[in-house]
Design an enzyme around this catalytic site. Structure first.
Site, PDB file in Angstrom:
ATOM      1  N   ARG A 287     -69.933  81.990 -69.926  1.00 26.92           N
ATOM      2  CA  ARG A 287     -71.095  81.485 -69.185  1.00 26.92           C
ATOM      3  C   ARG A 287     -72.297  81.238 -70.078  1.00 26.92           C
ATOM      4  O   ARG A 287     -73.164  80.420 -69.749  1.00 26.92           O
ATOM      5  CB  ARG A 287     -71.417  82.419 -68.013  1.00 26.92           C
TER       6      ARG A 287
ATOM      7  N   GLU B 109     -68.280  97.195 -69.965  1.00 21.65           N
ATOM      8  CA  GLU B 109     -68.419  98.266 -68.981  1.00 21.65           C
ATOM      9  C   GLU B 109     -67.063  98.656 -68.416  1.00 21.65           C
ATOM     10  O   GLU B 109     -66.893  99.730 -67.856  1.00 21.65           O
ATOM     11  CB  GLU B 109     -69.394  97.878 -67.865  1.00 21.65           C
TER      12      GLU B 109
END
Length: 179
Positions: free
Chosen positions: A62, A99
């Site tokens: 992105r 994460e």
């Protein structure tokens, strides 16, 4: 900031994706709407139009969307920082933690030159691993990240704090509390 709220309101939250417990911040509604996309691009262009930059580097995937448009608007070249195995030429690579796992990013060995001043762009900062790995790659080529810029900061995941500890200037358009 009016623009920050405008942008934030156009980002969709997808719960439990790509795995349970993750609140994915989806920027595609923001990109799909021509007015929202223009406002977003203008935020970055106005911030960087008077800065001395040589290239914009965008992080897969992105970060490519925003980074390429901002590079074009600033009349600069664009450097893609890709996931491992996606670049066809000689690369340098860097491992990092996400994460919810680990990954590797790569950069063409000739993507920038020593002394280049780089604007580093991605869609969001969570744990900071991707931005830190990209910064290390650019530094290994002798380039200097003038600023890292993202649309969304997830401050509770600690990435923006790690970026600050590494003394990398960071610009964020908006933030979301929680994961």
């Amino acid at each position: 900031m009016l623009d920050a709220n405008y942008i934030r309101d156009r980002i969709r939250t997808v719960p439990d994706w790509p795995q349970p417990g993750v609140q994915f911040r989806d920027i595609t509604p923001l990109l799909q709407d021509r007015k929202s996309f223009r406002v977003l691009v203008d935020i970055f262009v106005h911030r960087y139009m008077d800065q001395q930059l040589d290239v914009v580097a965008g992080i897969d995937a992105r970060g490519f969307i925003l980074g390429a448009v901002v590079a074009y608007e600033l009349n600069l070249g664009f450097v893609p920082i890709r996931k491992k195995g996606k670049l066809p030429f000689q690369t340098v690579s860097e491992d990092y933690e996400l994460e919810y796992g680990s990954a590797t990013v790569e950069l063409h060995a000739d993507a920038c030159k020593s002394g280049d001043r780089v604007l580093l762009i991605d869609d969001l900062i969570a744990t900071g691993g991707t931005l830190l790995a990209a910064n290390r790659l650019l530094n290994r080529l002798g380039a200097q990240v003038v600023e890292a810029a993202v649309i969304v900061d997830l401050p509770e995941l600690g990435g923006s704090r790690l970026i600050a500890q590494e003394q990398i200037p960071l610009f964020t358009v908006c933030q979301f509390d929680g994961h």
